[in-house]
Design an enzyme around this catalytic site. Structure first.
Site, short mmCIF file in Angstrom:
data_model
loop_
_atom_site.label_atom_id
_atom_site.label_comp_id
_atom_site.label_asym_id
_atom_site.label_seq_id
_atom_site.Cartn_x
_atom_site.Cartn_y
_atom_site.Cartn_z
CB VAL A 37 -0.93 0.03 1.23
CG1 VAL A 37 -1.80 1.29 1.19
CG2 VAL A 37 -1.81 -1.21 1.26
NE ARG A 47 3.38 15.98 -8.13
CZ ARG A 47 4.04 15.43 -9.14
NH1 ARG A 47 3.47 15.35 -10.33
NH2 ARG A 47 5.26 14.98 -8.97
NE ARG A 163 8.90 15.19 19.84
CZ ARG A 163 7.87 15.87 20.34
NH1 ARG A 163 6.84 16.18 19.56
NH2 ARG A 163 7.85 16.21 21.62
CB SER A 180 21.10 13.94 3.08
OG SER A 180 21.97 15.04 3.29
CE1 TYR A 203 16.85 20.86 -1.28
CE2 TYR A 203 19.18 20.66 -1.84
CZ TYR A 203 17.92 20.11 -1.75
OH TYR A 203 17.73 18.79 -2.11
CE LYS A 207 17.31 17.93 1.19
NZ LYS A 207 16.21 17.01 1.52
CB SER A 238 15.27 17.58 -10.65
OG SER A 238 15.80 18.85 -10.36
#
EC number: 1.1.1.270
Length: 348
Positions: A37, A47, A163, A180, A203, A207, A238
Site C-alpha cells: 500500500v 498532484r 515523532r 539528504s 537548501y 540537508k 530534475s
C-alpha cells in the site's frame, strides 16, 4: 503486517513528497506475497491524482497492479497544523507503517547567476556541475508559522511527523529513509542560525541538518525496532530548475553532466531512476545487522552508467546542539498545538 480497509495483508509505505522513481523502484523490488500500500502525499489533490495515475501505470507495466494499492494524504510540511492532522489521519487509518521516506526538497530559489556559472564552468567544469554554488536563493523566507521555511519544510516538519507516529513505525519495524544531498557540507550550517534565515544556502543547510538529525536519533529509534538511514541521490536532472533554463542551457547542462561522468565523477547519475538506487537499497536490501547506520548511503554510477552504492562518513560536528534546538522546538509546538489535539479528538 498491516490489515488495511481492503482486508488484505499489506505493507504500508508512506511517501513524503516522494519522487516517482523511488516509487517505481520500490514496486520492482517488492516480491512479498502480501500487498504493498503506497500512501502518496502532496499539498494538493490534483498532484496526488497525477502521481497515483503514473504509479498505477508503472505497476501495470511491471505486471504488479494486483499487488499494489494506493491511498493519499494531503499534508503541508510548512504548516504545523497540517502536519499534526496528517499524524492523526495515519493513526486512524493504519495499524503499522513499514517504510517511511522523508524526501522533502523545498528550496527558495530565484534564479541562476549566469555570470558566476560561466566562470565556474570555464575554471573547473567538473566542480561546477558537482557543487553548483551559482544557484540564487532568497534569504530570510519564513513560513506562516513564523519558522524558517526551508528548515520547516525539509527538516522540522518531517521530523515532527515521524515523532508523532513512532508507535505506527515501531509496530511495522519500519525503515525510515531520509534523503539528504551531496551538498550537505559543514560550511552550510551555522548553529547560530539553525532555522536558516540568514544564509543564502538554506537548501544545503537543511540537508546538513538532516545528516545531523539522523546521527542524533537513529540509535534511539533502533532500540524501538525502527531502522533509520540517511541517503543522497547524487546528481540528476530534475524539474526544479527547468523554469530558469532554455533549450540551449538545458542541453548544455546535460552535456556537462555526461562529461563529468566520463571524467570520473561517480555522482552524475543523470537519470532520476539511478538516483533512487540508494534510497531503495537501504529500505529493501540492506541488512540492518551489518550495515552501519552512522554512514550516508549515496547513489553512484561508473563511467558506463552501471550503478553502485557509495558510503560516506558524516561529520558529527554540531550534532548535539542542532538536535537540542529541534527537540526543544518540537516540545514548544506540542504546547502550541495542544488545543488542536483536543479539537481533533473531539471531532474524531
Amino acid at each position: 503486517m498491516l490489515i488495511c480497509h481492503q482486508c488484505l495483508s499489506s505493507r504500508l509505505t508512506y511517501i513524503s513528497n516522494l519522487g516517482l522513481n523511488i516509487a517505481y523502484r520500490l514496486i520492482e523490488q517488492f516480491t512479498d506475497d502480501s500487498k504493498l500500500v503506497i500512501v502518496v502525499t502532496s499539498r494538493t489533490l490534483p498532484r496526488v491524482r497525477e502521481v497515483v495515475d503514473l504509479i498505477k501505470t508503472y505497476a501495470e507495466k511491471c505486471g504488479k497492479s494486483g499487488a499494489v494499492d494506493f491511498d493519499y494524504l494531503l499534508v503541508d510540511f510548512t504548516d504545523m497544523v497540517s502536519v499534526l492532522g496528517a499524524a492523526y489521519e495515519l493513526e486512524k487509518r493504519y495499524d503499522a507503517i513499514h517504510y517511511f521516506y522523508a524526501n522533502a526538497a523545498q528550496g527558495v530559489y530565484s534564479g541562476i547567476d549566469w555570470l558566476g556559472a560561466t566562470k565556474a564552468v570555464l575554471r573547473d567544469p567538473l566542480d561546477a556541475v558537482t557543487n553548483p554554488t551559482y544557484k540564487i536563493q532568497r534569504v530570510g523566507v519564513k513560513s506562516r508559522d513564523g519558522l524558517g521555511l526551508v528548515f520547516q519544510a525539509n527538516v522540522f516538519g518531517p521530523y515532527y511527523l515521524i515523532r508523532r507516529i513512532i508507535p505506527l513505525l515501531a509496530k511495522g519495524k519500519a525503515k525510515v529513509v531520509w534523503l539528504s544531498s551531496l551538498m550537505s557540507d559543514v560550511k552550510y550550517l551555522s548553529l547560530e542560525d539553525v532555522e536558516l534565515l540568514r544564509t543564502d544556502s538554506s537548501y544545503e543547510g537543511s540537508k546538513r541538518l538532516v545528516d545531523l538529525l539522523h546521527l542524533a536519533t537513529y540509535k534511539e529509534l533502533k532500540s524501538l525496532g525502527i531502522h533509520q538511514y540517511v541517503t543522497h541521490p547524487g546528481i540528476f536532472t530534475s524539474h526544479s530548475f527547468y523554469q530558469y533554463l532554455n533549450f540551449f542551457t538545458y542541453y548544455g547542462m546535460l552535456f556537462l553532466f555526461y562529461l563529468a561522468r566520463w571524467l570520473g565523477s561517480p555522482w552524475h547519475n543523470i537519470q532520476g531512476y539511478k538516483g533512487a538506487n540508494a534510497p531503495i537499497y537501504v529500505a529493501t536490501l540492506a541488512n540492518p545487522t551489518f550495515e552501519h547506520q552512522a554512514l550516508k548511503y549515496g547513489s553512484a554510477t561508473y563511467r558506463d552508467g552501471m550503478e553502485y552504492i557509495a558510503k560516506h562518513e558524516i561529520d558529527p560536528t554540531g550534532m548535539h546542539d542542532a538536535y537540542k534546538y529541534i527537540r526543544d522546538l518540537a516540545e514548544e509546538w506540542d504546547i502550541k498545538l495542544k488545543d488542536q489535539i483536543t479539537i481533533g479528538r473531539s471531532l474524531s
